[in-house]
Design a protein around this motif. Structure first.
Motif, PDB file in Angstrom:
ATOM      1  N   ARG A  67       0.859  -1.285  -0.155  1.00  0.00           N
ATOM      2  CA  ARG A  67      -0.057  -0.023  -0.038  1.00  0.00           C
ATOM      3  C   ARG A  67       0.817   1.506  -0.150  1.00  0.00           C
ATOM      4  O   ARG A  67       0.627   2.269  -0.666  1.00  0.00           O
ATOM      5  N   VAL A  68       1.918   1.444   0.697  1.00  0.00           N
ATOM      6  CA  VAL A  68       2.847   2.548   0.864  1.00  0.00           C
ATOM      7  C   VAL A  68       3.564   2.669  -0.101  1.00  0.00           C
ATOM      8  O   VAL A  68       3.772   3.879  -0.461  1.00  0.00           O
ATOM      9  N   LEU A  69       3.879   1.681  -1.083  1.00  0.00           N
ATOM     10  CA  LEU A  69       4.956   1.710  -2.292  1.00  0.00           C
ATOM     11  C   LEU A  69       3.828   2.565  -3.259  1.00  0.00           C
ATOM     12  O   LEU A  69       4.492   3.402  -4.018  1.00  0.00           O
ATOM     13  N   ARG A  70       2.688   2.510  -3.227  1.00  0.00           N
ATOM     14  CA  ARG A  70       1.765   3.206  -4.251  1.00  0.00           C
ATOM     15  C   ARG A  70       1.937   4.546  -3.827  1.00  0.00           C
ATOM     16  O   ARG A  70       1.821   5.584  -4.974  1.00  0.00           O
ATOM     17  N   THR A  71       2.450   5.125  -3.010  1.00  0.00           N
ATOM     18  CA  THR A  71       2.570   6.549  -2.408  1.00  0.00           C
ATOM     19  C   THR A  71       4.097   6.947  -2.699  1.00  0.00           C
ATOM     20  O   THR A  71       4.531   7.915  -3.455  1.00  0.00           O
ATOM     21  N   ALA A  72       4.959   6.133  -2.195  1.00  0.00           N
ATOM     22  CA  ALA A  72       6.300   6.068  -2.443  1.00  0.00           C
ATOM     23  C   ALA A  72       6.952   6.204  -3.947  1.00  0.00           C
ATOM     24  O   ALA A  72       7.668   7.076  -4.500  1.00  0.00           O
ATOM     25  N   ARG A  73       6.896   4.963  -4.546  1.00  0.00           N
ATOM     26  CA  ARG A  73       7.354   4.785  -5.819  1.00  0.00           C
ATOM     27  C   ARG A  73       6.507   3.971  -6.404  1.00  0.00           C
ATOM     28  O   ARG A  73       6.825   2.367  -6.329  1.00  0.00           O
ATOM     29  N   LEU A 169       5.926  -2.840  13.833  1.00  0.00           N
ATOM     30  CA  LEU A 169       4.345  -2.367  13.476  1.00  0.00           C
ATOM     31  C   LEU A 169       4.180  -2.710  11.755  1.00  0.00           C
ATOM     32  O   LEU A 169       3.280  -2.665  11.142  1.00  0.00           O
ATOM     33  N   GLY A 170       5.550  -2.639  11.166  1.00  0.00           N
ATOM     34  CA  GLY A 170       5.515  -2.703   9.617  1.00  0.00           C
ATOM     35  C   GLY A 170       5.635  -1.304   9.021  1.00  0.00           C
ATOM     36  O   GLY A 170       5.887  -0.432   9.683  1.00  0.00           O
ATOM     37  N   TYR A 171       4.925  -1.165   7.906  1.00  0.00           N
ATOM     38  CA  TYR A 171       5.053   0.169   7.032  1.00  0.00           C
ATOM     39  C   TYR A 171       3.591   0.910   7.423  1.00  0.00           C
ATOM     40  O   TYR A 171       2.573   0.561   7.372  1.00  0.00           O
ATOM     41  N   LEU A 172       4.011   2.170   8.083  1.00  0.00           N
ATOM     42  CA  LEU A 172       3.043   2.971   8.311  1.00  0.00           C
ATOM     43  C   LEU A 172       2.697   4.297   7.356  1.00  0.00           C
ATOM     44  O   LEU A 172       1.584   4.920   7.808  1.00  0.00           O
ATOM     45  N   GLY A 173       3.542   4.413   6.683  1.00  0.00           N
ATOM     46  CA  GLY A 173       3.193   5.541   5.600  1.00  0.00           C
ATOM     47  C   GLY A 173       4.439   5.984   4.750  1.00  0.00           C
ATOM     48  O   GLY A 173       5.305   4.770   4.474  1.00  0.00           O
ATOM     49  N   ALA A 174       4.417   6.939   3.904  1.00  0.00           N
ATOM     50  CA  ALA A 174       5.288   7.027   2.778  1.00  0.00           C
ATOM     51  C   ALA A 174       5.463   8.383   2.672  1.00  0.00           C
ATOM     52  O   ALA A 174       4.409   9.251   2.914  1.00  0.00           O
ATOM     53  N   LEU A 175       6.664   8.876   1.922  1.00  0.00           N
ATOM     54  CA  LEU A 175       6.851  10.382   1.458  1.00  0.00           C
ATOM     55  C   LEU A 175       6.120  10.324   0.266  1.00  0.00           C
ATOM     56  O   LEU A 175       6.450   9.713  -0.746  1.00  0.00           O
ATOM     57  N   GLY A 176       5.039  11.516   0.278  1.00  0.00           N
ATOM     58  CA  GLY A 176       4.445  11.580  -1.154  1.00  0.00           C
ATOM     59  C   GLY A 176       5.227  12.459  -2.157  1.00  0.00           C
ATOM     60  O   GLY A 176       5.953  13.198  -1.797  1.00  0.00           O
ATOM     61  N   ASP A 177       4.521  12.604  -3.138  1.00  0.00           N
ATOM     62  CA  ASP A 177       5.147  13.885  -4.089  1.00  0.00           C
ATOM     63  C   ASP A 177       4.994  15.144  -3.761  1.00  0.00           C
ATOM     64  O   ASP A 177       5.722  16.052  -4.344  1.00  0.00           O
ATOM     65  N   CYS A 178       4.156  15.443  -2.711  1.00  0.00           N
ATOM     66  CA  CYS A 178       4.100  16.778  -2.260  1.00  0.00           C
ATOM     67  C   CYS A 178       5.103  16.954  -1.230  1.00  0.00           C
ATOM     68  O   CYS A 178       5.118  18.194  -0.467  1.00  0.00           O
ATOM     69  N   GLY A 179       6.069  16.064  -0.922  1.00  0.00           N
ATOM     70  CA  GLY A 179       7.194  16.219   0.043  1.00  0.00           C
ATOM     71  C   GLY A 179       6.647  16.045   1.578  1.00  0.00           C
ATOM     72  O   GLY A 179       7.306  16.357   2.664  1.00  0.00           O
ATOM     73  N   ARG A 180       5.522  15.415   1.840  1.00  0.00           N
ATOM     74  CA  ARG A 180       5.107  15.022   3.104  1.00  0.00           C
ATOM     75  C   ARG A 180       4.766  13.781   3.367  1.00  0.00           C
ATOM     76  O   ARG A 180       4.478  12.991   2.594  1.00  0.00           O
ATOM     77  N   HIS A 182       2.843  10.625   4.426  1.00  0.00           N
ATOM     78  CA  HIS A 182       1.519  10.437   4.616  1.00  0.00           C
ATOM     79  C   HIS A 182       1.410   9.058   5.288  1.00  0.00           C
ATOM     80  O   HIS A 182       2.327   8.158   5.073  1.00  0.00           O
ATOM     81  N   LEU A 183       0.506   9.142   6.137  1.00  0.00           N
ATOM     82  CA  LEU A 183       0.078   8.005   6.833  1.00  0.00           C
ATOM     83  C   LEU A 183      -0.897   7.004   5.864  1.00  0.00           C
ATOM     84  O   LEU A 183      -1.688   7.556   5.107  1.00  0.00           O
ATOM     85  N   ASP A 184      -0.716   5.834   6.212  1.00  0.00           N
ATOM     86  CA  ASP A 184      -1.492   4.785   5.428  1.00  0.00           C
ATOM     87  C   ASP A 184      -2.991   4.748   6.112  1.00  0.00           C
ATOM     88  O   ASP A 184      -3.224   4.000   6.603  1.00  0.00           O
ATOM     89  N   TRP A 185      -3.586   5.970   5.919  1.00  0.00           N
ATOM     90  CA  TRP A 185      -4.664   6.359   6.841  1.00  0.00           C
ATOM     91  C   TRP A 185      -6.072   5.338   6.991  1.00  0.00           C
ATOM     92  O   TRP A 185      -6.656   5.072   7.895  1.00  0.00           O
ATOM     93  N   PRO A 186      -6.201   4.395   5.792  1.00  0.00           N
ATOM     94  CA  PRO A 186      -7.225   3.454   6.165  1.00  0.00           C
ATOM     95  C   PRO A 186      -6.845   2.309   6.967  1.00  0.00           C
ATOM     96  O   PRO A 186      -7.754   1.616   7.541  1.00  0.00           O
ATOM     97  N   THR A 230      -5.469  14.417   3.271  1.00  0.00           N
ATOM     98  CA  THR A 230      -5.303  13.133   3.941  1.00  0.00           C
ATOM     99  C   THR A 230      -4.385  13.162   5.226  1.00  0.00           C
ATOM    100  O   THR A 230      -3.364  14.189   4.953  1.00  0.00           O
ATOM    101  N   PRO A 231      -4.400  12.552   6.194  1.00  0.00           N
ATOM    102  CA  PRO A 231      -3.320  12.572   7.085  1.00  0.00           C
ATOM    103  C   PRO A 231      -1.866  12.471   6.883  1.00  0.00           C
ATOM    104  O   PRO A 231      -1.371  11.591   6.189  1.00  0.00           O
ATOM    105  N   VAL A 232      -1.089  13.401   7.459  1.00  0.00           N
ATOM    106  CA  VAL A 232       0.234  13.473   7.422  1.00  0.00           C
ATOM    107  C   VAL A 232       1.016  13.488   8.863  1.00  0.00           C
ATOM    108  O   VAL A 232       0.473  14.037   9.839  1.00  0.00           O
ATOM    109  N   VAL A 233       2.141  12.918   8.997  1.00  0.00           N
ATOM    110  CA  VAL A 233       2.889  13.019  10.119  1.00  0.00           C
ATOM    111  C   VAL A 233       3.671  14.113  10.252  1.00  0.00           C
ATOM    112  O   VAL A 233       4.466  14.349   9.209  1.00  0.00           O
ATOM    113  N   LEU A 234       3.807  15.112  11.266  1.00  0.00           N
ATOM    114  CA  LEU A 234       4.523  16.107  11.179  1.00  0.00           C
ATOM    115  C   LEU A 234       5.278  16.009  12.511  1.00  0.00           C
ATOM    116  O   LEU A 234       5.335  16.288  13.761  1.00  0.00           O
ATOM    117  N   ALA A 235       6.665  15.294  12.370  1.00  0.00           N
ATOM    118  CA  ALA A 235       7.520  15.169  13.268  1.00  0.00           C
ATOM    119  C   ALA A 235       8.899  15.737  13.299  1.00  0.00           C
ATOM    120  O   ALA A 235       9.234  16.089  12.156  1.00  0.00           O
TER     121      ALA A 235
END
Length: 235
Positions: A67-73, A169-180, A182-186, A230-235
């Motif tokens: 799922r997160v690869l769809r966002t990353a690459r 926990l595994g894969y929780l999200g990915a860096l999107g093309d927007c530079g943020r 993103h959580l695997d929110w579903p 959609t939700p993003v992590v701001l850490a």
């Protein structure tokens, strides 16, 4: 959370001791860190994360990769995804249709993996290697292999590519093309607590991870991406 309180021993005990009931905080008792638990403590009691009805006891470090690869690459049909890690790592099971996956030891990949990698590249199709920076550097020097680096919660950067990973926990999200980031929110929920960002795996039945704080506790916020909503992590 109600299901976890009712059926998972770890949460039944912890929340009861913190003054929580099904799982509402009892008046006058605020609990510890709003009910969040350190992931390290949960892993130490892994057997108690299995629901009373039974279930798997082993965490899945590759959970959510597809799922997160769809966002990353985003891999296309015919692509090969090589997950770099130890021999006991299980291959990803949620890759998109037409995408194959395997596991490889980055320091000593098997002959079969190297043959398959070469065959895919020779056909002009894509190979994505997923792992930490050290593993990616050791695996191959072929510039045609596309690197997708792991980033844990305490090491998020500006990319340009990356997947948010936790060894338990595994894969929780990915860096999107927007530079943020993103959580695997579903499938993943996160919230800030006094101990750091806490995560819940929404669709993993066992072992059940609810409101756990990984990486020793990393302060941050959960916001919304202005481009994607959609939700993003701001850490």
């Amino acid at each position: 959370m109600r299901s976890a309180f009712a059926t998972v021993p770890f949460y039944r005990e912890r929340w009861a001791l913190d003054g929580r009931e099904d799982p509402v905080v009892v008046p006058g008792r605020t609990g510890t860190n709003g009910g969040a638990a350190p992931l390290a403590e949960a892993v130490h009691k892994l057997v108690d994360l299995v629901p009373l009805a039974g279930g798997a006891r082993r965490p899945e470090p590759a959970r959510g990769l597809g799922r997160v690869l769809r966002t990353a690459r985003r891999p296309g049909p015919g692509s090969l995804v090589v997950l770099l890690g130890p021999d006991d790592l299980r291959p990803p099971t949620d890759l998109p249709k037409g995408v194959r996956g395997c596991v490889a030891d980055p320091d000593a990949p098997s002959a079969a993996v190297l043959r398959e990698l070469a065959a895919v590249l020779d056909r002009g199709q894509r190979v994505l290697a997923v792992g930490d920076d050290k593993a990616l550097a050791a695996f191959t020097e072929d510039h045609r292999v596309e690197a997708v680096p792991h980033r844990e919660l305490d090491s998020l950067d500006a990319g340009p590519y990356g997947v948010l990973h936790d060894p338990v926990l595994g894969y929780l999200g990915a860096l999107g093309d927007c530079g943020r980031w993103h959580l695997d929110w579903p499938h993943v929920y996160a919230r800030p607590t006094t101990a750091g960002l806490a995560f819940t795996l929404l669709r993993q039945a066992s072992p059940r991870f609810v409101d756990v704080v990984p990486a020793g506790g990393v302060r941050g916020e959960i916001g919304f991406c202005p481009r994607h909503g959609t939700p993003v992590v701001l850490a």
